[in-house]
Design a protein around this motif. Structure first.
Motif, PDB file in Angstrom:
ATOM      1  N   GLU A 267       0.812  -1.239   0.000  1.00  0.00           N
ATOM      2  CA  GLU A 267       0.000   0.000   0.000  1.00  0.00           C
ATOM      3  C   GLU A 267       0.835   1.273   0.000  1.00  0.00           C
ATOM      4  O   GLU A 267       0.403   2.315   0.501  1.00  0.00           O
ATOM      5  CB  GLU A 267      -0.942  -0.005   1.211  1.00  0.00           C
ATOM      6  N   VAL A 270       1.178   4.970  -5.242  1.00  0.00           N
ATOM      7  CA  VAL A 270      -0.030   5.538  -5.849  1.00  0.00           C
ATOM      8  C   VAL A 270       0.072   5.313  -7.360  1.00  0.00           C
ATOM      9  O   VAL A 270       1.102   5.568  -7.975  1.00  0.00           O
ATOM     10  CB  VAL A 270      -0.221   7.032  -5.460  1.00  0.00           C
ATOM     11  N   SER A 295       4.683  14.665  -2.859  1.00  0.00           N
ATOM     12  CA  SER A 295       3.754  13.920  -1.985  1.00  0.00           C
ATOM     13  C   SER A 295       4.493  12.941  -1.083  1.00  0.00           C
ATOM     14  O   SER A 295       3.973  12.542  -0.041  1.00  0.00           O
ATOM     15  CB  SER A 295       2.747  13.137  -2.836  1.00  0.00           C
ATOM     16  N   SER A 297       5.005   9.897  -1.700  1.00  0.00           N
ATOM     17  CA  SER A 297       4.631   8.508  -1.994  1.00  0.00           C
ATOM     18  C   SER A 297       5.424   7.991  -3.176  1.00  0.00           C
ATOM     19  O   SER A 297       5.808   8.758  -4.058  1.00  0.00           O
ATOM     20  CB  SER A 297       3.151   8.425  -2.376  1.00  0.00           C
ATOM     21  N   PHE A 299       5.319   6.185  -6.744  1.00  0.00           N
ATOM     22  CA  PHE A 299       4.232   6.263  -7.724  1.00  0.00           C
ATOM     23  C   PHE A 299       4.549   5.499  -9.012  1.00  0.00           C
ATOM     24  O   PHE A 299       5.714   5.334  -9.379  1.00  0.00           O
ATOM     25  CB  PHE A 299       3.876   7.716  -8.044  1.00  0.00           C
ATOM     26  N   GLY A 352      -3.364   3.476  -3.604  1.00  0.00           N
ATOM     27  CA  GLY A 352      -4.248   4.562  -4.025  1.00  0.00           C
ATOM     28  C   GLY A 352      -4.176   4.734  -5.533  1.00  0.00           C
ATOM     29  O   GLY A 352      -3.221   4.284  -6.180  1.00  0.00           O
ATOM     30  N   VAL A 354      -4.883   7.685  -8.551  1.00  0.00           N
ATOM     31  CA  VAL A 354      -5.285   9.000  -9.063  1.00  0.00           C
ATOM     32  C   VAL A 354      -5.896   8.720 -10.431  1.00  0.00           C
ATOM     33  O   VAL A 354      -5.216   8.258 -11.344  1.00  0.00           O
ATOM     34  CB  VAL A 354      -4.081   9.950  -9.204  1.00  0.00           C
ATOM     35  N   ILE A 418      -2.685  13.975  -2.582  1.00  0.00           N
ATOM     36  CA  ILE A 418      -2.149  12.608  -2.657  1.00  0.00           C
ATOM     37  C   ILE A 418      -1.794  12.127  -1.245  1.00  0.00           C
ATOM     38  O   ILE A 418      -2.048  10.977  -0.890  1.00  0.00           O
ATOM     39  CB  ILE A 418      -0.946  12.539  -3.629  1.00  0.00           C
ATOM     40  N   LEU A 421      -4.979  11.088   0.305  1.00  0.00           N
ATOM     41  CA  LEU A 421      -5.430   9.803  -0.252  1.00  0.00           C
ATOM     42  C   LEU A 421      -4.666   8.644   0.385  1.00  0.00           C
ATOM     43  O   LEU A 421      -5.262   7.666   0.832  1.00  0.00           O
ATOM     44  CB  LEU A 421      -5.192   9.801  -1.774  1.00  0.00           C
ATOM     45  N   MET A 422      -3.354   8.784   0.432  1.00  0.00           N
ATOM     46  CA  MET A 422      -2.526   7.654   0.858  1.00  0.00           C
ATOM     47  C   MET A 422      -2.534   7.457   2.372  1.00  0.00           C
ATOM     48  O   MET A 422      -2.248   6.365   2.852  1.00  0.00           O
ATOM     49  CB  MET A 422      -1.086   7.831   0.346  1.00  0.00           C
TER      50      MET A 422
END
Ligand code: BUP
Length: 461
Positions: A267, A270, A295, A297, A299, A352, A354, A418, A421-422
């Protein structure tokens, strides 16, 4: 006496991957439930992805017949139509009169046809007098957007008002409020092919045998209810929420991103994709790239530089700049071309999505339990984003608008969303609940499964 032979169903998809994939999935589902299936495939296709996927699909499903259908050359009409996918829809509709003789010679004889809603009126007009068999339509959008379409041309005459944030909305009976800014402008322009196509297809809708929608009861309860109220008044035929459709076992190309995903923590990644037919502006691509980096994260970003894949020749480095790619190296992967989105969304490393909220993408995220940051760009996507928000599967920033490149969303704002979201555990747990509900409707006694089996049974008699 009842005839128990399996029904023979012909499926007729329309233009673009977003229309083709649900037809491939439904074809495979009908075939695996005992039906004989013929898939009508038009020539030429708009994109290379369509022809690649068709070849791979028939190689993997040799029991499904292919009926090649050569389109007549496109004749320009008086409608505003500059979109290659809508031009293809127009060409298909203008060629459909050539289809009935091909369908009447199929063996075993056909029991039913399922046509894309975008060509449903042409199919009904030319087929019904020649071949008296049930005709169903499959709409490739949400039940919510389909409900709005059924309210054309009087959509904007419904009660309008303004909410606390100053958004003007329209209230559609049984459906509730929809922000007016979410209705794609071409849908309200009588001279635009988008609106004309919907109005024309609505004209025969009530004479069809059913509307198949890739959705399920608990995902879109209001919209399904709104459509069922129309069914009761015989304004629309039987409403058949048969989704979420099962995934296909095949993909046109080997997927080479999974080894990278395999190395990432659960997890933590993204996934970013705006679908098959939308390229962001160069400026927006840059803001998004910087936003992703900011962000924090990891990706995986599928980048598109043009509307139709055959014309999309720029390399990632040319679009983003080599210095950006240097900065990305340890943080993410930017790819061009086709990836297997369902495999990616189902990967344990992905936390997540987008998404532009093309309806197939939304239903895949629902089935696989992946929270969405909705960034709709045009067409039905804004209304699909409303579904995502209502059901709690994701976040939707209304202020970003139906973009299509008109509004530039800055990197800071993107990075913040983001992060939301995450890091949002509530979203994650709702996504898991949605996934479980999506699984249950496909069980033997689940609503979608019972409906599809009911349709198949009814076609045996
Ligand atoms: Br791009 C891409 N891989 O690389 P939507 C898309 N897909 O599997 P559309 C891939 O295409 P609209 C890729 O999983 C989904 O099934 C994706 O359909 C798949 O959007 C489909 O989400 C895309 O409905 O626009 O086609 O861009 O449906 O709005 O016309």
């Amino acid at each position: 006496m009842a005839n128990d032979a399996p029904p023979h169903i012909a499926l007729f998809p329309c233009a673009g991957m977003g229309h083709l994939l649900p037809f491939l999935r439904l074809s495979a589902m009908l075939s695996s439930r005992g039906c004989s299936v013929t898939l009508i495939t038009v020539n030429p296709t708009v994109t290379a992805a369509e022809s690649d996927h068709l070849s791979a699909f028939f190689a993997a499903h040799p029991q499904i017949q292919r009926l090649h259908f050569q389109l007549l050359p496109y004749k320009k009409s008086n409608f505003t139509n500059e979109d290659p996918f809508f031009i293809q829809m127009e060409s298909i509709s203008n060629s459909v009169h050539l289809l009935p003789p091909l369908l009447s010679t199929l063996s075993p004889p056909l029991s039913a046809v399922i046509a894309d809603f975008s060509v449903a009126n042409a199919v009904f007009t030319h087929l019904a007098p020649e071949l008296p068999i049930p005709i169903y339509t499959l709409t490739t959008t949400s039940a919510r957007f389909f409900t709005l379409m059924t309210n054309l041309p009087h959509l904007t005459t419904h009660t309008q008002g303004e909410d606390n944030n100053g958004y003007v909305y329209v209230t559609v009976p049984s459906l509730g409020r929809t922000p007016l800014s979410n209705i794609p402008p071409p849908m309200l322009e009588a001279n635009h092919y988008f609106a004309a196509n919907i109005i024309s297809n609505l004209s025969s809708l009530s004479k069809l045998n059913g509307v198949i929608i890739n959705t399920f009861d608990s995902f879109e309860p209001e919209a399904i209810e709104a459509l069922i109220s129309k069914e009761k008044l015989a304004l629309v035929p039987k409403i058949l929420p048969l989704g979420p459709f099962e995934s296909l076992e095949t993909d046109a190309r080997e997927d080479n991103n999974l080894p990278w995903l395999d190395e990432q923590a659960p997890e933590s990644v993204v996934f970013v994709s705006f679908g098959n037919r939308t390229a962001l502006s160069k400026e927006q691509i840059r803001e998004l790239g910087n936003g992703l980096l900011r962000s924090g994260s990891k990706f995986l970003w599928v980048l598109k530089g043009g509307k139709v894949d055959k014309d999309d020749k720029e390399e990632v480095g040319e679009i983003l700049g080599e210095s950006f790619l240097e900065r990305v190296k340890s943080k993410g992967l930017v790819v061009k071309g086709w990836v297997n989105q369902e495999l990616i969304l189902g990967h344990v490393a992905v936390g997540g999505f987008v998404s532009h909220c093309g309806w197939n993408s939304v239903t895949e995220a629902a089935r696989l339990g992946v929270p969405i940051l909705a960034w709709p760009l045009h067409g039905d996507q804004g209304v699909n984003a409303e579904v995502v928000e209502k059901v709690g599967l994701g976040l939707w920033v209304r202020g970003w608008g139906l973009g299509g490149g008109e509004k530039l969303v800055g990197e800071n704002e993107i990075a913040e969303k983001i992060k939301d979201l995450m890091g949002n555990q509530k979203l994650r747990s709702i996504a898991m609940e949605v996934k479980e509900k999506a699984r249950l409707v496909r069980e033997a006694n689940g609503s979608s499964e019972m409906l599809i089996r009911g349709v198949i049974e009814s076609l045996k008699n």
